[in-house]
Scaffold this motif. Structure first.
Motif, PDB file in Angstrom:
ATOM      1  N   LYS B 363       3.935  15.042 -28.969  1.00 50.61           N
ATOM      2  CA  LYS B 363       3.302  16.314 -29.573  1.00 50.61           C
ATOM      3  C   LYS B 363       4.089  17.597 -29.466  1.00 50.61           C
ATOM      4  O   LYS B 363       4.767  17.893 -28.135  1.00 50.61           O
ATOM      5  CB  LYS B 363       1.982  16.243 -28.434  1.00 50.61           C
ATOM      6  CG  LYS B 363       0.839  17.230 -29.298  1.00 50.61           C
ATOM      7  CD  LYS B 363      -0.368  17.340 -28.199  1.00 50.61           C
ATOM      8  CE  LYS B 363      -0.149  17.330 -26.899  1.00 50.61           C
ATOM      9  NZ  LYS B 363      -1.309  17.606 -26.054  1.00 50.61           N
ATOM     10  N   ASN B 365       3.208  20.549 -31.158  1.00 49.84           N
ATOM     11  CA  ASN B 365       2.234  21.941 -31.187  1.00 49.84           C
ATOM     12  C   ASN B 365       1.555  21.729 -29.835  1.00 49.84           C
ATOM     13  O   ASN B 365       0.378  21.035 -29.901  1.00 49.84           O
ATOM     14  CB  ASN B 365       1.386  21.540 -32.211  1.00 49.84           C
ATOM     15  CG  ASN B 365       0.588  22.748 -32.375  1.00 49.84           C
ATOM     16  OD1 ASN B 365       0.709  23.715 -31.604  1.00 49.84           O
ATOM     17  ND2 ASN B 365      -0.556  22.714 -33.423  1.00 49.84           N
ATOM     18  N   ARG B 367       0.177  24.241 -28.257  1.00 52.50           N
ATOM     19  CA  ARG B 367      -0.270  25.520 -28.167  1.00 52.50           C
ATOM     20  C   ARG B 367      -1.745  25.514 -27.658  1.00 52.50           C
ATOM     21  O   ARG B 367      -2.670  24.799 -28.287  1.00 52.50           O
ATOM     22  CB  ARG B 367      -0.565  26.333 -29.386  1.00 52.50           C
ATOM     23  CG  ARG B 367      -1.049  27.620 -29.361  1.00 52.50           C
ATOM     24  CD  ARG B 367      -1.099  28.504 -30.760  1.00 52.50           C
ATOM     25  NE  ARG B 367      -1.955  29.587 -30.698  1.00 52.50           N
ATOM     26  CZ  ARG B 367      -2.379  30.126 -31.753  1.00 52.50           C
ATOM     27  NH1 ARG B 367      -1.841  29.825 -32.855  1.00 52.50           N
ATOM     28  NH2 ARG B 367      -3.213  31.185 -31.657  1.00 52.50           N
ATOM     29  N   PHE B 369      -5.395  26.973 -26.863  1.00 51.59           N
ATOM     30  CA  PHE B 369      -6.291  27.924 -27.267  1.00 51.59           C
ATOM     31  C   PHE B 369      -7.418  27.995 -25.954  1.00 51.59           C
ATOM     32  O   PHE B 369      -7.474  27.165 -25.136  1.00 51.59           O
ATOM     33  CB  PHE B 369      -7.073  27.585 -28.522  1.00 51.59           C
ATOM     34  CG  PHE B 369      -6.166  27.510 -29.950  1.00 51.59           C
ATOM     35  CD1 PHE B 369      -5.942  28.415 -30.541  1.00 51.59           C
ATOM     36  CD2 PHE B 369      -5.519  26.198 -29.978  1.00 51.59           C
ATOM     37  CE1 PHE B 369      -5.159  28.190 -31.603  1.00 51.59           C
ATOM     38  CE2 PHE B 369      -4.692  26.027 -31.156  1.00 51.59           C
ATOM     39  CZ  PHE B 369      -4.530  27.134 -32.022  1.00 51.59           C
ATOM     40  N   ALA B 370      -8.264  28.894 -26.224  1.00 46.68           N
ATOM     41  CA  ALA B 370      -9.233  29.181 -25.268  1.00 46.68           C
ATOM     42  C   ALA B 370     -10.296  28.220 -25.533  1.00 46.68           C
ATOM     43  O   ALA B 370     -10.445  27.613 -26.450  1.00 46.68           O
ATOM     44  CB  ALA B 370     -10.002  30.588 -25.373  1.00 46.68           C
ATOM     45  N   CYS B 371     -11.193  27.920 -24.574  1.00 52.51           N
ATOM     46  CA  CYS B 371     -12.296  26.888 -24.909  1.00 52.51           C
ATOM     47  C   CYS B 371     -13.359  27.442 -25.704  1.00 52.51           C
ATOM     48  O   CYS B 371     -13.689  28.506 -25.376  1.00 52.51           O
ATOM     49  CB  CYS B 371     -12.843  26.321 -23.334  1.00 52.51           C
ATOM     50  SG  CYS B 371     -14.397  25.484 -23.487  1.00 52.51           S
ATOM     51  N   ILE B 372     -13.405  26.671 -26.584  1.00 55.55           N
ATOM     52  CA  ILE B 372     -14.634  27.301 -27.695  1.00 55.55           C
ATOM     53  C   ILE B 372     -15.631  26.621 -27.435  1.00 55.55           C
ATOM     54  O   ILE B 372     -16.823  26.870 -28.375  1.00 55.55           O
ATOM     55  CB  ILE B 372     -13.958  27.220 -29.121  1.00 55.55           C
ATOM     56  CG1 ILE B 372     -13.744  25.654 -29.484  1.00 55.55           C
ATOM     57  CG2 ILE B 372     -12.680  28.014 -29.552  1.00 55.55           C
ATOM     58  CD1 ILE B 372     -13.513  25.356 -30.983  1.00 55.55           C
ATOM     59  N   SER B 418      -9.082  15.393 -22.276  1.00 51.53           N
ATOM     60  CA  SER B 418      -8.197  15.894 -22.844  1.00 51.53           C
ATOM     61  C   SER B 418      -7.559  15.281 -24.172  1.00 51.53           C
ATOM     62  O   SER B 418      -7.166  16.170 -25.172  1.00 51.53           O
ATOM     63  CB  SER B 418      -6.809  15.442 -21.907  1.00 51.53           C
ATOM     64  OG  SER B 418      -6.937  16.245 -20.815  1.00 51.53           O
ATOM     65  N   TYR B 419      -7.926  14.033 -24.534  1.00 52.74           N
ATOM     66  CA  TYR B 419      -7.748  13.314 -25.726  1.00 52.74           C
ATOM     67  C   TYR B 419      -8.380  13.995 -26.691  1.00 52.74           C
ATOM     68  O   TYR B 419      -7.733  14.595 -28.096  1.00 52.74           O
ATOM     69  CB  TYR B 419      -8.194  11.945 -25.620  1.00 52.74           C
ATOM     70  CG  TYR B 419      -7.985  11.161 -26.903  1.00 52.74           C
ATOM     71  CD1 TYR B 419      -6.805  10.912 -27.543  1.00 52.74           C
ATOM     72  CD2 TYR B 419      -9.261  11.160 -27.960  1.00 52.74           C
ATOM     73  CE1 TYR B 419      -6.751  10.047 -28.911  1.00 52.74           C
ATOM     74  CE2 TYR B 419      -9.054  10.518 -29.104  1.00 52.74           C
ATOM     75  CZ  TYR B 419      -7.976  10.067 -29.547  1.00 52.74           C
ATOM     76  OH  TYR B 419      -7.675   9.454 -30.772  1.00 52.74           O
ATOM     77  N   VAL B 420      -9.589  14.644 -26.596  1.00 53.98           N
ATOM     78  CA  VAL B 420     -10.504  15.059 -27.896  1.00 53.98           C
ATOM     79  C   VAL B 420     -10.294  16.692 -27.873  1.00 53.98           C
ATOM     80  O   VAL B 420     -10.837  17.098 -28.932  1.00 53.98           O
ATOM     81  CB  VAL B 420     -11.979  14.469 -27.783  1.00 53.98           C
ATOM     82  CG1 VAL B 420     -12.256  13.063 -27.692  1.00 53.98           C
ATOM     83  CG2 VAL B 420     -12.517  15.272 -26.413  1.00 53.98           C
ATOM     84  N   PRO B 422      -9.974  20.204 -28.826  1.00 55.48           N
ATOM     85  CA  PRO B 422      -9.195  20.715 -30.029  1.00 55.48           C
ATOM     86  C   PRO B 422      -8.332  21.930 -29.514  1.00 55.48           C
ATOM     87  O   PRO B 422      -7.507  22.183 -30.136  1.00 55.48           O
ATOM     88  CB  PRO B 422     -10.289  21.360 -30.961  1.00 55.48           C
ATOM     89  CG  PRO B 422     -11.447  21.443 -30.037  1.00 55.48           C
ATOM     90  CD  PRO B 422     -11.497  20.425 -28.883  1.00 55.48           C
ATOM     91  N   SER B 423      -8.624  22.342 -28.347  1.00 56.27           N
ATOM     92  CA  SER B 423      -7.970  23.710 -27.977  1.00 56.27           C
ATOM     93  C   SER B 423      -6.826  23.417 -27.082  1.00 56.27           C
ATOM     94  O   SER B 423      -5.938  23.991 -26.411  1.00 56.27           O
ATOM     95  CB  SER B 423      -8.823  24.442 -27.096  1.00 56.27           C
ATOM     96  OG  SER B 423      -9.558  25.106 -27.829  1.00 56.27           O
ATOM     97  N   ASN B 424      -6.320  21.729 -26.950  1.00 61.72           N
ATOM     98  CA  ASN B 424      -5.217  21.501 -26.190  1.00 61.72           C
ATOM     99  C   ASN B 424      -5.379  21.714 -24.466  1.00 61.72           C
ATOM    100  O   ASN B 424      -4.213  22.025 -23.999  1.00 61.72           O
ATOM    101  CB  ASN B 424      -3.826  21.841 -26.643  1.00 61.72           C
ATOM    102  CG  ASN B 424      -3.339  21.172 -27.728  1.00 61.72           C
ATOM    103  OD1 ASN B 424      -3.807  19.989 -28.065  1.00 61.72           O
ATOM    104  ND2 ASN B 424      -2.934  21.954 -28.875  1.00 61.72           N
ATOM    105  N   VAL B 428      -7.996  16.944 -17.842  1.00 60.31           N
ATOM    106  CA  VAL B 428      -7.844  15.821 -16.925  1.00 60.31           C
ATOM    107  C   VAL B 428      -6.592  16.104 -15.899  1.00 60.31           C
ATOM    108  O   VAL B 428      -6.717  15.902 -14.863  1.00 60.31           O
ATOM    109  CB  VAL B 428      -7.681  14.476 -17.486  1.00 60.31           C
ATOM    110  CG1 VAL B 428      -6.394  14.244 -18.128  1.00 60.31           C
ATOM    111  CG2 VAL B 428      -7.642  13.150 -16.509  1.00 60.31           C
ATOM    112  N   GLN B 429      -5.620  16.768 -16.661  1.00 59.68           N
ATOM    113  CA  GLN B 429      -4.561  17.162 -15.444  1.00 59.68           C
ATOM    114  C   GLN B 429      -5.145  18.154 -14.528  1.00 59.68           C
ATOM    115  O   GLN B 429      -4.615  17.851 -13.427  1.00 59.68           O
ATOM    116  CB  GLN B 429      -3.460  17.615 -16.282  1.00 59.68           C
ATOM    117  CG  GLN B 429      -2.688  16.995 -17.476  1.00 59.68           C
ATOM    118  CD  GLN B 429      -3.453  16.777 -18.702  1.00 59.68           C
ATOM    119  OE1 GLN B 429      -4.599  16.792 -18.812  1.00 59.68           O
ATOM    120  NE2 GLN B 429      -2.722  16.336 -19.733  1.00 59.68           N
TER     121      GLN B 429
END
Lengths: 338, 447
Positions: B363, B365, B367, B369-372, B418-420, B422-424, B428-429
């Motif tokens: 991966k 990208n 980046r 994002f904030a949790c939406i 973490s897999y799903v 969208p905000s990366n 789980v980490q």
């Protein structure tokens, strides 16, 4: 061979790959049919209104990021969505400087003040519109008829009102189906409402194109279908009950569904992920709350339309819903071994 | 009686990552070449490291004991090849840490035959079987490396009704269990005989995901008539290979939060572990090798290989050939596996797969994002946690609140959230860190 440095990361090493900016971009695509149709129906004035709204939202977001020394966030497309939504909820005759004020307030007050994307409590576009409604009640309820012959050649002069002056509306301004029903008790054909050849806000009119956009997003898995479904079904059932009791006083449930901003609100504003609850049960409660409140405000309230207030109130309720309704953690109920 | 049965042979939520199993699922298990030097950490299992019984310079035969079990939570280590003990010193392991171990130099021209020891019959005493399993050095081969005899020991106050065999293999890319089920059916059934005796279960169910229907059919066609075994095919879904998820899929029971499968009368054992028990105990041998899937876009000769334990990863990759632009190497599957920083680490008992990614797959990208609050993680979490809320709490370092209000400790780190996301957001980490901090704090309080 095999002496190169390896990249290290923690698991999972796979991701689904649908990122937030991709979702937002798709919401923009989904809004475009409704926006383009409004340009067809209302002409250049709709184009100017939507354009001004998007531009002021994106510019405000960019400016605020610069001022606060942050990386600009306009490339996540959320400001574009806010701009599009705000533009679509304004009347096509609305003075452009007021639209700009709405855009600045939507992003500044509705979003940035809370911490930006993801932290806002209310839908920014509706915050902007609510302030406009309070500040310019006349301008925002002055409507313009659909499909005028000269809509692509001339623009209503009120659009270019000098800031801080009262706009002067020309004689062709008219009523929306909702206000016509509420104040004069004139009902518009549901089929006209469905197709969108009626007066009203720029993008709220066409049920078909809003639905198309919504279905596209649901198909892409980027919208929670439970929200529009619960809003529309609860509004339909509640107004249906009222209609059955007194059909001569209350509008048909179909009229309720297809008129005003209900479809746009249900598909694109209530579904704003940030402002809606997170669990499936939570969004259903949230949706029913909106659906019923819309009917209550429309019928018993002082305004012909109630979608904006219903969604804003539901936004305020949504953190509480999230507190009440948590997913039931695996293995915490009594073992259902049978 | 239930009025409605909504049970769909699977657990709630979960995700469907792409499977990537086609490259290797039809390739039979092949013997891997022998390496010149083997690296053998004494701790290849959860629990106490094994205790050395050999010295530097000593010649050992394949299958000979190198280190004995050091207490109940420990298993012995056997020589994977005939050779000479070159050095006894710390060896690198996957996490980047050094761990006490042995370098074993293989005799190049040895036949590598394994001598047979004292066999244990499947009608033997429960405790003899458990001891035999421990003596064979067997740990869970699914990846957790938990000593199998400990897992099989049913507490006095509990009974085991069902022995559940885990043939799910839900990690993308991995096909070892699939091949074992196709090629080692007799060993699996022999293993089941031991396991039924050891646990006292009166029924055995083999749970297999629907993407391995040929394995399910194969096992079904060979079921021994005198054994109470059935095969159950469950829908493909990640993380169904987790014990608790599999129990829910097959038996429609939830294991209580904080509890173990035995609390609901179930013991879950991986199919490859079972096959190993069925193969080693009748011969009185210890475990010397295991099946490993070597795959991923960066590998030239992909396949399922029988690899001696201790084979250095570098040797493995050189033998199978990797492309020039490899970027990441994982031990285990890509969902829960560990990325490797050093190629001079060995294949151990818990290594189920080696997945090699090139620059294209890694991966770029990232980046964040904030949790939406999109709710994807809530819909993905197989144990119905609220990763979105926990992620925000973790960012605020409210670890205790995560444990008290959000059932943090129930998270088994499958990575679906973490897999799903969208905000990366590295959900789980963050939970891993939170869990370890909470554990440390608890240990402090109890100390």
């Amino acid at each position: 061979m095999l002496s190169k440095t390896l990249h290290i990361s923690t698991s999972p090493h796979l991701t689904k790959g649908v990122t937030t900016d991709v979702i937002m971009k798709n919401v923009v695509y989904a809004l475009l049919p409704a926006a383009l149709f409004s340009v067809y129906v209302f002409g250049i004035s709709a184009l100017l209104t939507i354009g001004m709204s998007v531009a002021s939202c994106v510019f405000t977001e960019h400016l605020l990021c610069k001022v606060t020394n942050k990386d600009t966030t306009i490339d996540d497309y959320s400001a574009t969505i806010t701009g599009l939504l705000l533009g679509l909820t304004l009347p096509p005759i609305f003075p452009l400087w007021m639209t700009m004020v709405g855009g600045v307030i939507a992003i500044g007050l509705g979003k940035f003040l809370f911490g930006g994307l993801g932290y806002n409590v209310f839908n920014p576009a509706l915050v902007g519109r609510a302030v406009l409604q309070a500040a310019f009640p006349v301008a925002i309820t002055t409507w313009y008829p659909a499909l005028l012959d000269n809509r692509f050649t001339s623009v209503p002069s009120s659009l270019f009102t000098v800031p801080l002056l009262q706009p002067v509306f020309d004689g062709s301004s008219g009523a929306t189906p909702l206000s016509a029903f509420k104040f004069d008790h004139v009902a518009v054909e549901t089929s006209d409402l469905f197709l969108g050849f009626v007066g009203g806000s720029t993008g709220e009119t066409s049920v078909v194109f809003i639905l198309l956009g919504g279905i596209y997003l649901i198909y892409k898995g980027m919208m929670n279908w439970r929200i529009p479904l619960s809003i529309l079904s609860s509004a339909f059932i509640f107004s249906g009950i009222l209609y059955m009791i007194q059909p001569e006083v209350y509008p048909t449930p179909w009229f309720t569904l297809c008129s005003g901003g209900l479809m746009l609100g249900a598909m694109f504003m209530a579904t704003d992920m940030v402002g809606s609850p997170i669990t499936s049960l939570g969004v259903c409660i949230y949706g029913c709350f909106i659906g019923i409140l819309v009917v209550v405000i429309r019928i018993w309230g002082g305004l012909p339309e109630g979608v904006m207030y219903a969604i804003l109130l539901a936004n305020a309720l949504s953190p509480q819903i999230d507190r009440w309704i948590q997913p039931k953690v695996y293995g915490t109920s009594k073992s259902k071994k049978s | 009686m239930k009025l409605f049965n909504f049970h769909k042979n699977t657990f709630k939520h979960g995700i469907h990552p792409p499977e990537f199993k086609d490259d290797t699922k039809d390739l039979p298990i092949r013997q891997f070449s022998f390496a010149p030097v083997y690296i053998l950490p004494l701790s290849q299992h959860i629990g106490q490291p094994a205790e050395l019984v050999v010295r530097e310079g000593q010649e050992v035969a394949r299958g000979q004991l190198l280190a004995k079990a050091n207490g109940y939570m420990s298993v012995p280590l056997h020589a994977p090849v005939s050779g000479i003990i070159q050095k006894i010193k710390p060896v690198p392991t996957v996490g980047g840490k050094m761990s006490e171990g042995i370098y074993l130099e293989a005799f190049p021209y040895s036949g590598q035959e394994v001598a047979e020891g004292t066999p244990i019959h499947y009608d033997a005493d429960k405790s003899d079987i458990l001891q035999g399993i421990q003596q064979a050095g067997i740990v869970g081969l699914g990846g957790a490396a938990f000593p199998t005899h400990v897992k099989l020991k049913v507490p006095e106050d509990k009974t085991c009704d069902v022995l559940l065999l885990n043939g799910v293999e839900c990690e993308p890319f991995l096909t070892t269990d699939h091949r074992v089920m196709l090629e080692q059916a007799e060993d699996i059934f022999m293993g089941i005989r031991y396991l039924l005796k050891a646990t006292g279960a009166n029924e055995c169910i083999i749970g297999i995901e629907a993407n391995k229907k040929n394995a399910a059919k194969h096992l079904e066609s060979l079921l021994p008539e005198d054994l109470p075994i059935s095969v159950k095919v469950v829908p493909v879904k990640y993380p169904q290979g987790a014990e608790k998820m599999l129990i829910t899929s097959v038996l429609d029971i939830e294991v209580p939060s904080g509890g173990l499968p035995i609390d609901v009368g179930v013991v879950v054992v991986n199919v490859a572990t079972t096959a190993e028990i069925g193969r080693l105990l009748p011969r009185g041998q210890g475990i010397q090798e295991r099946v490993v899937t070597i795959t991923g876009p960066g590998v030239k000769k992909k396949g399922n290989y029988l690899i001696p334990i201790g084979t250095p990863l570098r040797f493995v990759l050189e033998e199978v050939g990797v492309s020039n632009d490899i970027s990441e190497v994982y031990l285990g599957g890509p969902m829960m596996g560990v990325s490797v920083s050093n190629l001079d680490i060995p294949i151990v008992k818990g290594t189920s797969g080696i997945v090699v990614f090139t620059k294209n797959e890694v991966k770029v990208n990232d980046r964040v994002f904030a949790c939406i609050k999109c709710g994807s993680c809530v819909d993905a979490c197989p144990i119905s946690l609220n990763p979105s809320k926990m992620g925000l709490l973790a960012k605020a370092e409210s670890y205790d609140q995560m444990a008290e209000d959000c059932n943090l400790m129930d998270c088994f780190e499958c990575g679906s959230c973490s897999y799903v996301c969208p905000s990366n957001i590295p959900l789980v980490q963050r939970f891993r860190i939170a869990k370890s901090i909470v554990r440390k704090r608890k240990a402090k309080i109890h100390a």
